[in-house]
Motif scaffolding. Structure first.
Motif, PDB file in Angstrom:
ATOM      1  N   THR A   1       7.581   0.115   7.010  1.00  0.00           N
ATOM      2  CA  THR A   1       7.023   1.308   6.380  1.00  0.00           C
ATOM      3  C   THR A   1       8.188   2.175   5.924  1.00  0.00           C
ATOM      4  OG1 THR A   1       5.075   1.240   7.806  1.00  0.00           O
ATOM      5  CG2 THR A   1       5.532   3.314   6.683  1.00  0.00           C
TER       6      THR A   1
ATOM      7  N   ALA B   1       0.666   5.259   1.233  1.00  0.00           N
ATOM      8  CA  ALA B   1      -0.089   6.068   2.193  1.00  0.00           C
ATOM      9  C   ALA B   1       0.501   7.466   2.227  1.00  0.00           C
ATOM     10  CB  ALA B   1      -0.038   5.434   3.590  1.00  0.00           C
TER      11      ALA B   1
ATOM     12  N   VAL C   1      -0.304   0.723   9.163  1.00  0.00           N
ATOM     13  CA  VAL C   1       0.263   1.931   8.569  1.00  0.00           C
ATOM     14  C   VAL C   1       0.122   3.106   9.521  1.00  0.00           C
ATOM     15  CG1 VAL C   1       0.079   3.563   6.651  1.00  0.00           C
ATOM     16  CG2 VAL C   1      -0.159   1.120   6.228  1.00  0.00           C
TER      17      VAL C   1
ATOM     18  N   VAL D   1      -4.360  -1.181   7.438  1.00  0.00           N
ATOM     19  CA  VAL D   1      -4.522   0.262   7.623  1.00  0.00           C
ATOM     20  C   VAL D   1      -4.064   0.676   9.018  1.00  0.00           C
ATOM     21  CG1 VAL D   1      -6.191   2.150   7.712  1.00  0.00           C
ATOM     22  CG2 VAL D   1      -6.391   0.393   5.949  1.00  0.00           C
TER      23      VAL D   1
ATOM     24  N   ARG E   1       0.834  -1.200   0.000  1.00  0.00           N
ATOM     25  CA  ARG E   1       0.000   0.000   0.000  1.00  0.00           C
ATOM     26  C   ARG E   1       0.870   1.252   0.000  1.00  0.00           C
ATOM     27  NH1 ARG E   1      -3.225  -3.247  -0.873  1.00  0.00           N
ATOM     28  NH2 ARG E   1      -5.338  -3.569  -0.032  1.00  0.00           N
TER      29      ARG E   1
END
Length: 346
Positions: free
Chosen positions: A198, A178, A228, A225, A176
């Motif tokens: 991350t 972000a 993150v 989510v 993902r």
């Protein structure tokens, strides 16, 4: 406008809905025969719209991607949303090279808007007060390359600069992208470390070609989510501490950034995994919890809390401190030393 033109616009509007349409369904919606639908589909294809045919018992149609950008139909709310998004992107974007393109697209869109929608857009624009973008800019090509790797499940190889300035070659399965706090981040599975990580995109320098394809894995917590959010809240901390707070967990969560771990210890206590850039900043933030708390380390944080406690004592004249307050005193308005620990309360 002719009946044919109106029907073509109506057909295009239906096809832009993300679903498959059978010929009889479209004919019923438009009030025409299936043969007319086929003819209208050919007209749209001639105008550059990539209408794909679907094989099957009844057949059908779907609007797919094409080589060029044909005209796009938007309803009122969609047009306003796109205009406002372009305005924000042109003035507050975090992606290099998109500001001018966003302004050009916004100018074209506003020229086409009817007066009622133009007034709505201008009203929203006048009420917006964009703040300067605090974070570093990211190249648009880098973002699109990462997004394509996420979509195609391809490993990324990149040189990465860490917080301490050291650089290393990394390989990750991207999951993902972000954006938060003025920065772009990639969350993915670090192949060498066998763990979720991350990465800040502005610190990545992609290598080509991409690595092999991979099968997306499930996050162990089932909440990517949330992972993150926690990473964004805690990744840049240089000073960390595990603090026992004498207050309900929800009281503490309401005063901390989203994603900071808070573990309840009964109804009136909890443990928070907090942090900040420096011991001084963390000591100040702890005072904003508005509750008693206990800190056992790190030593530099304990020392800083002691310095602040003495400073606050000196800030209040002794005669004022001796006078009874008209209001009830704040919870735990003192610092005490017990058993090597130094609890501190704001």
């Amino acid at each position: 406008m002719s009946d044919t033109a109106q029907r073509l616009l109506r057909l295009l509007s239906l096809l832009q809905t993300p679903r498959d349409w059978s010929g009889p369904e479209l004919a019923e919606r438009l009030g025409v025969t299936p043969r007319t639908v086929r003819n209208d589909v050919e007209r749209l294809r001639g105008l550059g719209y990539p209408v794909r045919g679907i094989r099957g018992v009844t057949g059908g149609y779907r609007l797919g991607p094409g080589a060029e950008v044909p005209p796009l139909l938007l309803d009122d709310d969609e047009a306003v949303a796109v205009a406002v998004g372009l305005r924000v992107g042109a003035t507050q974007g975090a992606v290099t090279g998109l500001e001018e393109a966003a302004l050009r697209a916004l100018t074209k869109l506003e020229q086409m808007l009817p007066s009622r929608l133009r007034r709505r857009v201008h009203g929203l624009r006048a009420s917006l007060a964009p703040l300067p973008q605090p974070g570093p800019l990211v190249d648009a090509d880098t973002l699109t390359t990462i997004a394509a790797a996420v979509r195609d499940h391809e490993r990324l190889r990149f040189d990465y600069t860490g917080h301490d300035g050291s650089a290393a070659l990394r390989e990750a399965e991207p999951h993902r992208l972000a954006h938060g706090r003025g920065r772009w981040y990639l969350v993915g599975w670090d192949v060498a470390r066998s763990d979720w990580r991350t990465f800040r995109v502005d610190r990545m320098r992609l290598r080509t070609p991409n690595g092999p394809r991979f099968t997306p894995r499930e996050h162990p917590g089932g909440d990517l989510v949330g992972h993150v959010a926690t990473g964004l809240a805690t990744a840049t901390w240089r000073c960390r501490a595990r603090v026992t707070v004498r207050a309900p967990a929800q009281h503490v969560r309401d005063r901390l950034p989203p994603g900071v771990p808070v573990e309840p210890l009964g109804e009136d206590a909890c443990v928070a995994e907090v942090g900040s850039d420096t011991p001084h900043m963390l000591a100040c933030h702890l005072g904003l919890l508005d509750a008693d708390f206990e800190v056992t380390g790190p030593p530099e944080l304990v020392a800083r809390i002691g310095v602040l406690a003495e400073r606050y004592r000196r800030a209040v004249p002794e005669q004022a401190a001796d006078q009874p307050s008209r209001r009830a005193p704040a919870e735990g308005a003192a610092v005490r030393k017990t058993g090597g620990r130094q609890p501190f309360a704001s």
